[in-house]
Design an enzyme around this catalytic site. Structure first.
Site, PDB file in Angstrom:
ATOM      1  N   PHE A 130       0.862  -1.179   0.000  1.00 27.57           N
ATOM      2  CA  PHE A 130       0.000   0.000   0.000  1.00 27.57           C
ATOM      3  C   PHE A 130       0.905   1.238   0.000  1.00 27.57           C
ATOM      4  CE2 PHE A 130      -2.757   3.214   1.888  1.00 27.57           C
ATOM      5  CZ  PHE A 130      -3.858   3.077   1.064  1.00 27.57           C
ATOM      6  N   ASP A 199       2.168  -4.372   9.181  1.00 28.70           N
ATOM      7  CA  ASP A 199       0.945  -3.589   9.006  1.00 28.70           C
ATOM      8  C   ASP A 199      -0.212  -4.593   8.937  1.00 28.70           C
ATOM      9  OD1 ASP A 199      -1.263  -2.271   7.915  1.00 28.70           O
ATOM     10  OD2 ASP A 199      -0.036  -0.894   6.729  1.00 28.70           O
ATOM     11  N   TYR A 224     -10.749   1.207  10.940  1.00 31.60           N
ATOM     12  CA  TYR A 224     -11.992   1.405  10.175  1.00 31.60           C
ATOM     13  C   TYR A 224     -12.312   0.302   9.177  1.00 31.60           C
ATOM     14  CZ  TYR A 224      -8.450   3.683   7.188  1.00 31.60           C
ATOM     15  OH  TYR A 224      -7.326   3.973   6.472  1.00 31.60           O
ATOM     16  N   LYS A 225     -11.453  -0.730   9.078  1.00 28.25           N
ATOM     17  CA  LYS A 225     -11.763  -1.804   8.119  1.00 28.25           C
ATOM     18  C   LYS A 225     -12.512  -2.912   8.869  1.00 28.25           C
ATOM     19  CE  LYS A 225      -7.607  -0.774   5.394  1.00 28.25           C
ATOM     20  NZ  LYS A 225      -8.165  -0.040   4.268  1.00 28.25           N
ATOM     21  N   ARG A 373     -12.258  -5.430  -6.475  1.00 29.07           N
ATOM     22  CA  ARG A 373     -11.893  -5.997  -5.176  1.00 29.07           C
ATOM     23  C   ARG A 373     -13.148  -6.335  -4.389  1.00 29.07           C
ATOM     24  NH1 ARG A 373      -8.087  -2.901  -0.839  1.00 29.07           N
ATOM     25  NH2 ARG A 373      -9.905  -1.540  -0.800  1.00 29.07           N
TER      26      ARG A 373
HETATM   27  C1  LIG Z   1      -2.047  -1.591   4.165  1.00 32.53           C
HETATM   28  C2  LIG Z   1      -2.578  -0.254   4.493  1.00 32.53           C
HETATM   29  N1  LIG Z   1      -1.879   0.559   5.317  1.00 32.53           N
HETATM   30  C3  LIG Z   1      -2.365   1.783   5.645  1.00 32.53           C
HETATM   31  C4  LIG Z   1      -3.572   2.238   5.143  1.00 32.53           C
HETATM   32  C5  LIG Z   1      -4.153   3.569   5.462  1.00 32.53           C
HETATM   33  O1  LIG Z   1      -3.493   4.316   6.367  1.00 32.53           O
HETATM   34  P1  LIG Z   1      -4.220   5.623   6.967  1.00 32.53           P
HETATM   35  O2  LIG Z   1      -5.310   5.161   7.871  1.00 32.53           O
HETATM   36  O3  LIG Z   1      -3.125   6.337   7.647  1.00 32.53           O
HETATM   37  O4  LIG Z   1      -4.825   6.389   5.829  1.00 32.53           O
HETATM   38  C6  LIG Z   1      -4.302   1.413   4.309  1.00 32.53           C
HETATM   39  C7  LIG Z   1      -5.605   1.900   3.790  1.00 32.53           C
HETATM   40  O5  LIG Z   1      -6.309   1.310   3.046  1.00 32.53           O
HETATM   41  C8  LIG Z   1      -3.793   0.160   3.968  1.00 32.53           C
HETATM   42  O6  LIG Z   1      -4.485  -0.639   3.139  1.00 32.53           O
END
Ligand SMILES: Cc1ncc(COP(=O)(O)O)c(C=O)c1O
Length: 414
Positions: A130, A199, A224-225, A373
């Site tokens: 990402f 992550d 939030y996911k 997706r």
């Molecule tokens: C792997 C990954 N890391 C980080 C993020 C997002 O980070 P942030 O909440 O800081 O926008 C996402 C968002 O989809 C993601 O898929």
């Protein structure tokens, strides 16, 4: 449960009747008549959130005012919520805290981790991760005098050598849904003296994770996911107990101080995971996330994972069966063991195809340049949703229903 492809909608309804997680769907407020396959981007809203937030706003904020930091226990909410998340990711309660966003937490742990490996020069990361993970690692490398080395996902183990300070990876890739073997990579990284930052954005809340069992060092993830904390919910950060006393994160804000309310002129980090805090928490977001996590009470995470893999397997085999010759290609691992809780398909008109699906009330998303997706949040996705989605996709492709100006015009968020 067998995942050999059932042939009718009634077969899928039967799978729902036998699903031990069936009743967890009632814990969510989902739009009537829609199929929501985007919980890997923004989780659905737990049904009890409005009542909780109304109490927070109308009583604790409006009437309790400043007293609520003490009287409504607002102040320890980041630790409390972190401890709840710890139960989902195989950590101890005092190793996890809720703070900031994933991007900011990545920055904090990457700098902290490089400081634990002085004399080494390389941050090893995945090409195709990402973007925020790569951008932040690049920024940290520049700031700390390190070098960012990005390799293909399958080359991570070969790229490990004694120069590597940190390996920074996402457990489940956002685009392909491919899942790393966390235990193996962590072990091999430690064998060359490197630390690992995981992550967990696409895995926390979608499967059991065993951070301490695999001897993980650091992890971050978003709220939030699959954790369903709401749009822009605060993120979480894990630091293994053994690193907490020695690690220094770079955003030395007053909430990470040992005694914030001494208003000391000099910074002294908090002895606990509290040192990962920077400034005042976005309190409404933290309290919403804390409440949202109740949907996981009594959920067996192994059953959750089993259902997630079964949904993905069935989706793939139905696609094989129904979409042959319609220009669709599988872009996720076929083997459920190697997959997270999503399946990605490629199509040259993926954006318009997804818009046509959304117009039918089947919501997934598009990732450039050509990915459709589909995320399967096992707490609220039914087996029959898999059947209905693939049938709708077949009709859209067969009838070229996507080929309309309103579906071809790009919106800003995809
Ligand atoms: C792997 C990954 N890391 C980080 C993020 C997002 O980070 P942030 O909440 O800081 O926008 C996402 C968002 O989809 C993601 O898929």
């Amino acid at each position: 449960m067998s995942t050999s492809t059932p042939g009718t909608r009634a077969d899928f309804e039967y799978l729902d009747q036998r699903d031990e997680l069936r009743s967890s769907r009632e814990r969510f407020d989902l739009p009537e008549g829609e199929i929501y396959l985007d919980g890997n981007s923004l989780g659905a809203m737990p049904a009890h959130i409005p009542a909780r937030i109304e109490k927070v706003i109308k009583q604790e904020w409006a009437h309790g005012l400043i007293r609520s930091w003490n009287d409504a226990d607002w102040y320890p909410a980041p630790q409390r919520t972190g401890a709840k998340i710890a139960g989902l990711i195989g950590a101890q309660g005092h190793e996890v805290i809720v703070a900031d966003s994933t991007s900011i937490n990545l920055f904090k742990v990457l700098v902290a981790a490089t400081r634990l490996r002085p004399g080494r020069r390389v941050i090893l990361a995945e090409r195709g991760n990402f973007p925020t993970d790569v951008y932040i690692a690049d920024g940290v490398a520049e700031l700390t005098g390190n070098q960012l080395r990005c390799v293909e996902p399958d080359d991570i183990l070969d790229a490990l050598d004694e120069e590597v300070a940190i390996v920074s990876l996402t457990h489940v890739n956002f685009k392909s849904g491919k899942r790393y073997d966390m235990a193996r990579i962590t072990e091999r990284a430690h064998a060359v003296g490197a630390l690992v930052v995981w992550d967990l954005c696409h895995s926390a809340g979608a499967m059991p994770i065993a951070l301490n069992e695999v001897n993980a060092d650091f992890a971050v993830g978003c709220g939030y996911k699959y954790l369903n904390g709401g749009p822009g919910a605060p993120a979480f950060v894990f630091v293994a107990e053994r690193h907490i006393p020695h690690m220094r994160q770079p955003i030395t804000g007053w909430h990470g101080h040992a005694k914030p309310f001494d208003f000391d002129h000099h910074f002294r980090p908090h002895p606990s995971i509290g040192r990962m805090l920077a400034g005042t928490a976005p309190q409404l977001g933290v309290l919403a996330l804390e409440a949202a996590l109740e949907v996981f009470d009594d959920v067996d995470l192994n059953a959750l994972r089993q259902k997630s893999v079964a949904l993905g397997d069935l989706f793939i085999s139905l696609c094989d069966q129904q979409l042959a010759g319609l220009g669709v290609e599988l872009r996720s691992p076929r083997d459920g063991e190697q997959r997270g809780s999503q399946v990605s398909l490629a199509h040259e008109q993926a954006y318009a195809v997804m818009q046509a699906l959304i117009a039918r009330g089947i919501v997934g998303d598009f990732r450039a340049p050509d990915i459709l997706r589909f995320g399967f949040a096992p707490l609220y996705i039914r087996y029959v949703d898999i059947w209905d989605s693939v049938v709708a996709l077949r009709e859209i492709l067969e009838q070229k229903e996507w080929d309309r100006p309103e579906f071809l015009a790009r919106k800003s968020v995809t």
